[in-house]
Design an enzyme around this catalytic site. Sequence first.
Site, PDB file in Angstrom:
ATOM      1  N   ASP A 235     -14.153   0.157  -2.872  1.00  0.00           N
ATOM      2  CA  ASP A 235     -14.828  -0.714  -1.915  1.00  0.00           C
ATOM      3  C   ASP A 235     -16.218  -1.106  -2.420  1.00  0.00           C
ATOM      4  O   ASP A 235     -16.889  -0.305  -3.062  1.00  0.00           O
ATOM      5  CB  ASP A 235     -14.933   0.033  -0.574  1.00  0.00           C
TER       6      ASP A 235
ATOM      7  N   ASN B 225      -6.055  -7.188   4.445  1.00  0.00           N
ATOM      8  CA  ASN B 225      -6.868  -8.073   3.595  1.00  0.00           C
ATOM      9  C   ASN B 225      -6.436  -9.543   3.654  1.00  0.00           C
ATOM     10  O   ASN B 225      -7.190 -10.436   3.265  1.00  0.00           O
ATOM     11  CB  ASN B 225      -6.868  -7.605   2.131  1.00  0.00           C
TER      12      ASN B 225
HETATM   13  C1  FPP Z   1     -13.074  -4.072  -2.270  1.00  0.00           C
HETATM   14  O1  FPP Z   1     -14.278  -4.749  -2.221  1.00  0.00           O
HETATM   15  C2  FPP Z   1     -12.005  -4.600  -3.116  1.00  0.00           C
HETATM   16  C3  FPP Z   1     -10.847  -5.222  -2.693  1.00  0.00           C
HETATM   17  C4  FPP Z   1     -10.569  -5.574  -1.317  1.00  0.00           C
HETATM   18  C5  FPP Z   1      -9.722  -5.561  -3.532  1.00  0.00           C
HETATM   19  C6  FPP Z   1      -9.906  -6.025  -4.902  1.00  0.00           C
HETATM   20  C7  FPP Z   1      -9.946  -4.975  -5.912  1.00  0.00           C
HETATM   21  C8  FPP Z   1     -10.198  -5.272  -7.188  1.00  0.00           C
HETATM   22  C9  FPP Z   1     -10.411  -6.659  -7.618  1.00  0.00           C
HETATM   23  C10 FPP Z   1     -10.235  -4.207  -8.201  1.00  0.00           C
HETATM   24  C11 FPP Z   1      -8.851  -3.756  -8.604  1.00  0.00           C
HETATM   25  C12 FPP Z   1      -7.992  -4.704  -9.280  1.00  0.00           C
HETATM   26  C13 FPP Z   1      -6.681  -4.476  -9.664  1.00  0.00           C
HETATM   27  C14 FPP Z   1      -5.990  -5.493 -10.461  1.00  0.00           C
HETATM   28  C15 FPP Z   1      -5.918  -3.240  -9.300  1.00  0.00           C
HETATM   29  P1  FPP Z   1     -14.683  -5.550  -0.920  1.00  0.00           P
HETATM   30  O2  FPP Z   1     -14.391  -6.982  -1.118  1.00  0.00           O
HETATM   31  O3  FPP Z   1     -14.011  -4.958   0.284  1.00  0.00           O
HETATM   32  O4  FPP Z   1     -16.212  -5.289  -0.869  1.00  0.00           O
HETATM   33  P2  FPP Z   1     -17.202  -5.379   0.389  1.00  0.00           P
HETATM   34  O5  FPP Z   1     -16.849  -4.216   1.293  1.00  0.00           O
HETATM   35  O6  FPP Z   1     -18.542  -5.237  -0.228  1.00  0.00           O
HETATM   36  O7  FPP Z   1     -17.001  -6.695   1.061  1.00  0.00           O
END
Ligand code: FPP
Length: 246
Positions: A18, A66
């Site tokens: 996260d 998501n």
């Molecule tokens: C969290 O940050 C990440 C995600 C919701 C998903 C995406 C994950 C990646 C791109 C890394 C892994 C990739 C692969 C191919 C396995 P957030 O957007 O929730 O952050 P925030 O809480 O600061 O908004």
Amino acid sequence: MTSHSQASNPGHVCIIMDGNGRWARKKLMPRNYGHRKGVEVTRRCVEFFATAGVDHLTLFAFSSENWNRPEDEVSNLMTLFMQSLQRYTDELHEQGLRIRFIGQREAFSRKLQQQIEQTEAITDANPGMTLNIAANYGGHWDIVNAARRLAQRVCDGVIGVDEIDEQQFSAGLSLDDAPNPDLFIRTGGERRISNFLLWQLAYTEFYFCDCLWPDFDAREMQLALDAYHQRQRRYGKTGEQIEVSG
Ligand code: FPP
């Protein structure tokens, strides 16, 4: 390390990655910039835990919730997943890793589903660490799915209602062939499970850190392992019982 703490590294680590969006925003960049950086960190994290001798690494890449993000962010994430699989499958295969996906893959584009199937097929027989990628995954869905499978087996006369026990139930869950996670890590400062592996986390050690995912470097990874080594896992027993049995 104390006499009753964990001497060996965890066999199964699961992570909620996260903080990509906030990391990018802090740099006055679009959220997708954070996700791109997040993929690079994910690659290094896979390397770190494979080297640490972990057998299973389960990453929460995309939750069933998501989809509620802005359309362009979801679309960017889908593109990024596709590109990451194309870019890293061969490399991870050469390193002997097995890659598997858990979650409702039917919701993804046909092209992404094909790439997922291909990645799984190429790496299926590998002897190294298994990398489980949770994509369009939710813990509630997992449990309901297991209940549905079990109900079907009862309807088919394979087992009777009286034979239903925890083992029969968990056989229908995702990750049924892996031991339950020993260590759960969540970066980004939130202290919650967010519908990740609900059943499987019953006895898992939890580690939360404020570090945002793109900043989760080898030092931070080692801190998580160090914290795990300090834990005494009791599984309902007393601390004294654990110390006596070693
Ligand atoms: C969290 O940050 C990440 C995600 C919701 C998903 C995406 C994950 C990646 C791109 C890394 C892994 C990739 C692969 C191919 C396995 P957030 O957007 O929730 O952050 P925030 O809480 O600061 O908004």
